[in-house]
Scaffold this motif. Structure first.
Motif, short mmCIF file in Angstrom:
data_model
loop_
_atom_site.label_atom_id
_atom_site.label_comp_id
_atom_site.label_asym_id
_atom_site.label_seq_id
_atom_site.Cartn_x
_atom_site.Cartn_y
_atom_site.Cartn_z
N TYR A 228 0.84 -1.21 0.00
CA TYR A 228 0.00 0.00 0.00
C TYR A 228 0.88 1.26 0.00
O TYR A 228 1.93 1.30 0.64
N ASP A 310 -7.27 -4.04 3.72
CA ASP A 310 -7.49 -2.64 4.14
C ASP A 310 -7.04 -1.66 3.06
O ASP A 310 -7.73 -0.67 2.78
N LYS A 313 -9.44 -1.71 0.17
CA LYS A 313 -10.70 -1.01 0.46
C LYS A 313 -10.57 0.48 0.11
O LYS A 313 -11.43 1.05 -0.56
N LYS A 314 -9.47 1.08 0.56
CA LYS A 314 -9.27 2.51 0.25
C LYS A 314 -9.10 2.71 -1.25
O LYS A 314 -9.59 3.69 -1.82
N THR A 315 -8.42 1.79 -1.88
CA THR A 315 -8.18 1.90 -3.33
C THR A 315 -9.49 1.75 -4.10
O THR A 315 -9.80 2.54 -4.99
N ASN A 317 -12.50 2.25 -3.03
CA ASN A 317 -13.39 3.40 -2.79
C ASN A 317 -12.99 4.59 -3.65
O ASN A 317 -13.83 5.27 -4.23
N TRP A 318 -11.67 4.84 -3.74
CA TRP A 318 -11.20 5.97 -4.55
C TRP A 318 -11.52 5.73 -6.02
O TRP A 318 -12.05 6.61 -6.71
#
Ligand code: GDC
Length: 336
Positions: A228, A310, A313-315, A317-318
């Protein structure tokens, strides 16, 4: 923590470069940011920075100009992408050797205090990556040399160029071998995207269009470890400030198959299991790859923190936000 320094970041309009600019902006540093890309294609663009858009660092005159009165240089620039790009653009990839070479010559002339080169796991010997599950690659596994054709040879050659500039001219160098870095503000379409972003995009599209299938390159059993972006920046800065001048892995050792990664993305997006259409004729690269982190733990006391689920998830969503904005067009960051 680096402070009160004049720092040149080459490749600042790109994925890792953009995150590095953001991170180094604090602490009274003055940042000079350069990229070949025009302004509209930069992933991150900060007003408090001296930005040079559309500047080609393959030209030594440009390298000489922007390295004047600089303390530190981060070379995060190369012509690159995921397997789909590097396998089909070997000559393009190899020309990045000019960026590193001309920058090093300019850094020597302008007496730069420290130089960072972003190398890649593609520098490792291919014969050590032929099984699905492999022991993590140790730094010594780059030799005898048999790297990824084109892109990997450029990285390995440029690593050695750094080493010889250190040995012969006393330039302080730091070299990271990155293992498939992913996260927000990176490429997710247009042909240069790597597997994490490509698969987030495909799952998002399937969900949006109510489709039950996605295309996967290869048989999905090939493995990688993915790091990440926040961990990548931490590891990079730790390495930069350390006394260690040999190439070192900056990666995760959470080795997963592409099929496992798709399951994680299906979970994150709450998508029912998609049928996978395996495209065996698409670029696949090595069969298995992961990072051995013994050396980096020893010399930097650094280890990755963000688990794949984790970070994805951020990736996801973006990427889904960006795709929702753009409709059916290519992303605003992608030159069509
Ligand atoms: O593109 P990449 O992430 O590069 O691909 C990983 C694996 O995922 C490959 O086997 C590829 O075939 C598979 N894959 C399945 N579906 C898809 O839709 C897809 N798109 C993509 N892109 N891949 C898919 C990378 C280099 C980088 C960098 C890192 C360092 O190689 O491309 O430039 O240097 O390595 O670790 P990968 O991991 O082979």
């Amino acid at each position: 923590m680096i402070k009160n320094k004049k720092i040149l970041i080459v490749g600042a309009g790109g994925f890792i470069g953009g995150h590095l600019v953001k991170r180094l902006l604090n602490n009274n540093n003055f940042i000079v940011a350069v990229d070949l890309k025009p302004k509209e294609y930069w992933f991150q663009d900060y007003e408090s920075v001296e930005n040079h858009y559309s500047l080609d660092m393959k030209e030594i005159s440009n390298c000489r100009k922007v390295t004047k009165d600089i303390d530190y240089v981060f070379n995060m620039a190369c012509n690159m992408g995921g397997m789909g790009f590097i396998e089909n653009n070997k000559a393009e990839c190899m020309q990045s050797v000019l960026i590193n070479t001309n920058l090093l010559i300019s850094c020597k002339e302008n007496k730069i205090k420290r130089y960072f080169f972003s190398s890649s796991a593609c520098a490792y010997n291919k014969s050590k990556q032929q099984e699905v599950f492999i022991e993590g690659l140790k730094e010594d596994d780059a030799y005898p040399a048999d790297p990824e054709d084109g892109y990997g040879w450029e990285k390995l050659f440029s690593e050695r160029m750094c080493r010889h500039f250190m040995e012969d001219y006393g330039i302080s160098v730091r070299v990271a071998r990155y293992h498939n870095i992913y996260g927000p503000y990176g490429t997710f379409d247009g042909g240069r995207e790597k597997a994490p972003a490509a698969l987030c995009r495909k799952v998002f599209n399937a969900r949006k269009n109510n489709e039950s299938k996605i295309e996967v390159w290869g048989d999905g059993m090939q493995t990688r470890s993915f790091l990440y972006i926040d961990d990548c920046i931490e590891g990079t800065l730790k390495l930069f400030e350390s006394n260690y001048s040999e190439p070192v892995n900056i990666g995760s050792d959470e080795q997963v198959s592409i099929n496992q990664m798709i399951e994680i993305i299906e979970d994150i997006s709450q998508t029912k299991k998609l049928e996978r259409i395996y495209k065996l004729d698409k670029p696949k690269g090595v069969r298995g790859r992961s990072s051995n982190n013994d050396l980096v733990k020893k010399v930097l006391n650094w280890s990755f923190k963000v688990q794949l689920k984790d970070g994805l998830k951020k990736t996801y969503n973006w990427i889904s936000e960006e795709m929702s904005k753009q409709g059916s067009n290519l992303s605003r960051f992608t030159k069509s």
